[in-house]
Each structure stands twice: as structure tokens, then as C-alpha cells.
Design a protein around this motif. Structure first.
Motif, mmCIF file in Angstrom:
data_model
loop_
_atom_site.group_PDB
_atom_site.id
_atom_site.type_symbol
_atom_site.label_atom_id
_atom_site.label_comp_id
_atom_site.label_asym_id
_atom_site.label_seq_id
_atom_site.Cartn_x
_atom_site.Cartn_y
_atom_site.Cartn_z
ATOM 1 N N UNK A 216 0.849 -1.189 0.000
ATOM 2 C CA UNK A 216 0.000 0.000 0.000
ATOM 3 C C UNK A 216 0.886 1.241 0.000
ATOM 4 N N UNK A 217 0.563 2.191 -0.868
ATOM 5 C CA UNK A 217 1.396 3.402 -0.974
ATOM 6 C C UNK A 217 1.348 4.244 0.293
ATOM 7 N N UNK A 218 0.143 4.410 0.859
ATOM 8 C CA UNK A 218 -0.011 5.197 2.082
ATOM 9 C C UNK A 218 -0.700 4.327 3.131
ATOM 10 N N UNK A 219 0.054 3.399 3.711
ATOM 11 C CA UNK A 219 -0.566 2.424 4.614
ATOM 12 C C UNK A 219 -1.076 3.039 5.910
ATOM 13 N N UNK A 220 -2.230 2.543 6.358
ATOM 14 C CA UNK A 220 -2.724 2.918 7.675
ATOM 15 C C UNK A 220 -1.930 2.147 8.718
ATOM 16 N N UNK A 221 -1.529 2.836 9.772
ATOM 17 C CA UNK A 221 -0.797 2.157 10.837
ATOM 18 C C UNK A 221 -1.738 1.245 11.603
ATOM 19 N N UNK A 222 -1.275 0.050 11.885
ATOM 20 C CA UNK A 222 -2.072 -0.888 12.661
ATOM 21 C C UNK A 222 -2.392 -0.319 14.042
ATOM 22 N N UNK A 223 -1.530 0.563 14.542
ATOM 23 C CA UNK A 223 -1.716 1.127 15.879
ATOM 24 C C UNK A 223 -2.879 2.109 15.936
ATOM 25 N N UNK A 224 -3.388 2.545 14.770
ATOM 26 C CA UNK A 224 -4.529 3.464 14.730
ATOM 27 C C UNK A 224 -5.819 2.778 14.281
ATOM 28 N N UNK A 225 -5.774 1.485 14.144
ATOM 29 C CA UNK A 225 -6.923 0.709 13.649
ATOM 30 C C UNK A 225 -7.723 0.173 14.845
ATOM 31 N N UNK A 226 -8.800 0.877 15.225
ATOM 32 C CA UNK A 226 -9.569 0.507 16.431
ATOM 33 C C UNK A 226 -10.197 -0.881 16.340
ATOM 34 N N UNK A 227 -10.854 -1.243 15.212
ATOM 35 C CA UNK A 227 -11.410 -2.597 15.143
ATOM 36 C C UNK A 227 -10.353 -3.675 15.345
ATOM 37 N N UNK A 228 -9.160 -3.434 14.815
ATOM 38 C CA UNK A 228 -8.105 -4.427 14.957
ATOM 39 C C UNK A 228 -7.755 -4.642 16.423
ATOM 40 N N UNK A 229 -7.738 -3.569 17.223
ATOM 41 C CA UNK A 229 -7.325 -3.702 18.620
ATOM 42 C C UNK A 229 -8.380 -4.371 19.483
ATOM 43 N N UNK A 230 -9.659 -4.226 19.117
ATOM 44 C CA UNK A 230 -10.706 -5.013 19.792
ATOM 45 C C UNK A 230 -10.488 -6.496 19.465
ATOM 46 N N UNK A 231 -10.244 -6.760 18.187
ATOM 47 C CA UNK A 231 -9.968 -8.117 17.716
ATOM 48 C C UNK A 231 -8.719 -8.678 18.395
ATOM 49 N N UNK A 340 -7.843 -15.284 8.514
ATOM 50 C CA UNK A 340 -8.357 -14.687 7.287
ATOM 51 C C UNK A 340 -8.899 -13.272 7.555
ATOM 52 N N UNK A 341 -9.566 -13.102 8.691
ATOM 53 C CA UNK A 341 -10.089 -11.788 9.069
ATOM 54 C C UNK A 341 -8.938 -10.797 9.261
ATOM 55 N N UNK A 342 -7.842 -11.246 9.885
ATOM 56 C CA UNK A 342 -6.672 -10.388 10.066
ATOM 57 C C UNK A 342 -6.069 -9.991 8.720
ATOM 58 N N UNK A 343 -6.035 -10.922 7.755
ATOM 59 C CA UNK A 343 -5.510 -10.603 6.420
ATOM 60 C C UNK A 343 -6.405 -9.595 5.702
ATOM 61 N N UNK A 355 0.161 -8.689 10.252
ATOM 62 C CA UNK A 355 0.214 -10.105 10.574
ATOM 63 C C UNK A 355 1.087 -10.352 11.812
ATOM 64 N N UNK A 356 2.108 -9.526 11.981
ATOM 65 C CA UNK A 356 2.928 -9.643 13.191
ATOM 66 C C UNK A 356 2.091 -9.351 14.428
ATOM 67 N N UNK A 357 1.246 -8.316 14.362
ATOM 68 C CA UNK A 357 0.433 -7.978 15.519
ATOM 69 C C UNK A 357 -0.635 -9.038 15.770
ATOM 70 N N UNK A 358 -1.188 -9.618 14.703
ATOM 71 C CA UNK A 358 -2.154 -10.713 14.888
ATOM 72 C C UNK A 358 -1.482 -11.880 15.602
ATOM 73 N N UNK A 359 -0.320 -12.286 15.113
ATOM 74 C CA UNK A 359 0.400 -13.403 15.727
ATOM 75 C C UNK A 359 0.845 -13.029 17.133
ATOM 76 N N UNK A 360 1.181 -11.739 17.333
ATOM 77 C CA UNK A 360 1.634 -11.299 18.644
ATOM 78 C C UNK A 360 0.543 -11.431 19.699
ATOM 79 N N UNK A 361 -0.724 -11.412 19.268
ATOM 80 C CA UNK A 361 -1.800 -11.613 20.244
ATOM 81 C C UNK A 361 -1.639 -12.973 20.920
#
Length: 414
Positions: A216-231, A340-343, A355-361
Motif C-alpha cells: 500500500x502506498x499510504x498504509x494505515x498504521x495498525x496502531x490506529x486501527x480501532x477494530x483491529x485492537x478489539x480483535x 483470514x479476518x486479520x488478512x 500479521x505480526x500484531x495478529x500473531x503477537x496476540x
């Protein structure tokens, strides 16, 4: 041949063909990646027997083992984070090769450590190196898969992992009973090195091709993705209860139900065999259902939590099989769809980072889960610990329900 026998034979052929068709369309690179994973995981027989090795051979207390497993978890967290960064920087292939080779050497060295401090440091360093492989492997799998095949590709990799885990514990039980635990470290190290040789031969960028690799040219940081952090939080809770099957549960089998190492190996192997036979058809069928990925993960979490509850209902050893069955079906549903949801979420950012943060959970869960589980057992016993694990399963399901509600409200899913 009678008509009844012909009809039965026809049904069996149809069933086999349907099973075979669930594997169609996956790239040869994904199949190679699955084989490499199978070789590697067949050798990863030290982990389920680590708590037994530490208590029986080295005479550590449950509390000591809890802290050693915390070092294991901290190493996994650090390694996963590092693996994600390195994957986005130098590419998944280089990370996988270096991780596998170094892990093989470190596993062989581990058997020569015998003090509490040296084992903590050794386990930590081994897991740092070993877990750099995991984000790289999942990014590789995504790159080698068509978008519509990603969940099934995850499932194939899991089949390889679980086939390895079904062979590994059984072999480990026989080896530990025959020549001792040191043999496990040698086999683990050698299989990692063999997997490295195969990886270099078949997945070298000069001979393999990617299908869906993108940046992605302008990637969103995983640290700012609220749904991801609930997950992420839900997955940490899920992993805490799941990992009890590979730390506290072998001790429960041995101390409460008086199983020997061979019997423990057979029981743990049943998990991998069941997954090998039924996970791909189950996932293929569920993919066509009306249920969302989050809903399916919730169902898997509920089944996993129930696997602990049934253990408290009877002292009959048959409940161990029932509990293992509940956990296995829960795992079969939760892991492929959560991956698959993380991908899916990773498409808006750097894949390695997501994927690192998903596995890090799961790695974070090893830090707290192994230690907490063993400390709870040491303090209030196995049955009370299983009640707590059941409650945590309910908390996981609640978090995932909130995630589903939040994403619907924000129109992120239908």
C-alpha cells in the motif's frame, strides 16, 4: 457385487471426491510452504513436553516452570514483532530462511542448559529467532494465494501444522519414554535445518512466483486501527485459554488422571489427526454459509471454553476425550477465520506489521497465559482453574460480539 454394496462404494467415492475438491485451486507454492511447515512442526515436539521435561528431568517446581514459560512468551512477542518489521524491510523469503536455520541450531543447544537462569535466557533467545518466521510465513502464504483462496490456504497450512503436531507428540512420547527428553531437542533442531534446505530449493524467488503480493502506498498504521485492537484483545483472551492445552493440560493428564507420556502423546495427537481429516471440508462448507467471519470465531471461542467446563463434570477419564473434541472443533473454526479476518484488515496497511500484531496476540498470551494458568493451578487447583478458563472464553465471545456490533455501526461490514 450386490446393489447395496455398489451404492455404498459410490457414496464413498463421491465423499472422497468432494473432500479432494476442497483442496483445488491452491498454488504449488502454498503446497510447498505447507510441506515445509509440516517438516518443521513434526519436529516441534519439545513444546508440548517442555513442562514435563522441566519438572521431571530438571526437577523445577510448577512456579519455576511458570516463569520459564513467561520467558518463552516474551521471546515469542519480541520475535513476532521483529519478524513483522524484517518482513516489510527485507522480504519474507530471507526472514524464513534465516529464522529456520538459526532455530535448528538453538534447539540443539537448549538441551545443554540446566540452570533456571540459563534456561530462561535460552528459551527467550530461541523463541525470538523462531517466531520471526511466523509473520513472514503468513505474508508468503498470502502472496502465493489468490484472494478467493486465502482462507483455504490458511487451512492447508494449519493442516500441515496439525499433522506435524499429531505425529510430533506421539513420536515425542515414544522418544522420551525410550531415550529421554534430550532426543527431542536433537530431532527438533535437525528438522528445522531440513526444512531450511527444502525452503531454499523450492521457494527461492528465482524459481517461485507470487500471485497477490502488494504494498500500500499510504498504509494505515495498525496502531490506529480501532477494530483491529478489539480483535487483538479478543484473540489474546482466546489464546490464553487455548494454550492451557500445551502447558497445564499435560500436567493435569499426568497428575490427576495418571496418564503416562505415551498416553499423553496419543491424546494430544488425536487433536491433530481430527483436524487433518475434517478441517478443510468444514472450512469449505462454512465459507459458503451465511455467517460472517466474526460470528464463526465467536462460535469457535464458545466451544473452546466449554472444553474446560466438561472436565469439571466428572472424574471419569473419558471426559478428557470429550474436552479435546470440543477444543479441537473450536480451534478448527476460530483459527482459520481469525487469520483470514486479520488478512482482510491488513489490506489497508503493511502486511508484515498487521500479521505480526495478529500473531503477537498469541505471543502475548503465552507471557500471561502459561504463567497465570500454572500459578492458578498451584494456588487453587485444576478444577477451579478450568472454571476461570471457561469464564475467559465467555469474555472472548463478548469482545468479538462487540467488535461485530462496532464494525456494523461504522459500516465496515454488512
Amino acid at each position: 457385487m450386490s446393489e447395496e454394496k455398489k451404492e455404498h462404494q459410490s457414496k464413498m467415492i463421491k465423499l472422497f471426491n468432494n473432500y479432494k475438491n476442497t483442496f483445488k485451486g491452491l498454488s504449488k507454492e502454498v503446497w510447498w510452504l505447507a510441506l515445509i511447515t509440516l517438516i518443521n512442526r513434526t519436529g516441534t515436539m519439545v513444546i508440548p513436553f517442555l513442562s514435563l521435561y522441566l519438572t521431571e528431568d530438571l526437577k523445577f517446581t510448577y512456579s519455576d516452570v511458570a516463569w520459564i514459560m513467561t520467558a518463552y512468551g516474551l521471546g515469542a512477542v519480541a520475535g513476532t514483532w521483529l519478524g513483522g518489521k524484517l518482513t516489510d524491510t527485507i522480504g519474507f523469503y530471507k526472514v524464513m530462511v534465516r529464522s529456520l536455520l538459526s532455530t535448528g541450531i538453538l534447539f540443539i543447544v537448549l538441551q545443554f542448559l540446566n540452570t533456571f537462569t540459563s534456561i530462561c535466557i535460552g528459551i527467550f533467545l530461541t523463541m525470538v529467532v523462531a517466531d520471526t518466521f511466523r509473520p513472514a510465513m503468513f505474508v508468503a502464504m498470502s502472496a502465493y494465494s489468490k484472494p478467493e483462496n486465502k482462507t483455504r490456504s490458511v487451512t492447508l497450512i494449519r493442516l500441515a501444522i496439525n499433522l506435524g503436531f499429531s505425529a510430533g507428540p506421539l513420536a515425542a512420547g515414544l522418544i522420551s519414554a525410550g531415550i529421554g527428553y534430550s532426543g527431542l531437542f536433537w530431532i527438533d533442531g535437525i528438522t528445522c535445518i531440513l526444512a531450511t534446505v527444502l525452503l531454499i530449493k523450492v521457494l527461492n524467488p528465482k524459481v517461485s512466483k507470487t500471485i497477490d503480493e502488494f504494498k500500500v502506498e499510504h498504509p494505515q498504521s495498525v496502531y490506529q486501527d480501532k477494530p483491529f485492537w478489539i480483535f487483538f484483545l479478543a484473540m489474546v483472551v482466546f489464546a490464553v485459554i487455548f494454550f492451557q492445552y500445551f502447558s497445564a493440560m499435560p500436567l493435569y493428564y499426568k497428575d490427576i488422571h495418571l496418564l503416562n507420556t505415551v498416553e499423553i502423546g496419543i491424546l494430544l495427537s488425536c487433536n491433530g489427526i481430527f483436524i487433518f481429516l475434517f478441517e478443510m471440508p468444514l472450512i469449505s462448507w462454512l465459507e459458503k454459509s451465511k455467517y460472517s467471519k466474526v460470528s464463526l470465531i465467536i462460535f469457535g471461542a464458545v466451544l473452546t471454553s466449554l472444553s474446560f467446563l466438561v472436565l469439571t463434570l466428572s472424574s471419569w477419564s473419558g471426559v478428557l476425550i470429550i474436552g479435546m473434541l470440543f477444543m479441537t472443533i473450536g480451534e478448527m473454526i476460530s483459527f482459520p477465520f481469525s487469520n483470514s479476518f486479520a488478512m482482510d484488515l491488513a489490506k489497508k496497511g503493511n502486511q508484515g506489521e498487521y500479521m505480526a500484531m495478529y500473531i503477537m496476540s498469541f505471543s502475548v498470551a503465552t507471557v500471561f497465559g502459561y504463567n497465570a494458568g500454572l500459578q492458578i493451578i498451584a494456588g487453587i487447583g485444576f478444577n477451579n482453574a478450568w472454571f476461570i478458563m471457561t469464564a475467559l472464553g465467555g469474555l472472548c465471545a463478548l469482545l468479538l460480539w462487540f467488535l461485530k456490533f462496532y464494525m456494523k455501526r461504522k459500516k465496515l461490514i454488512e
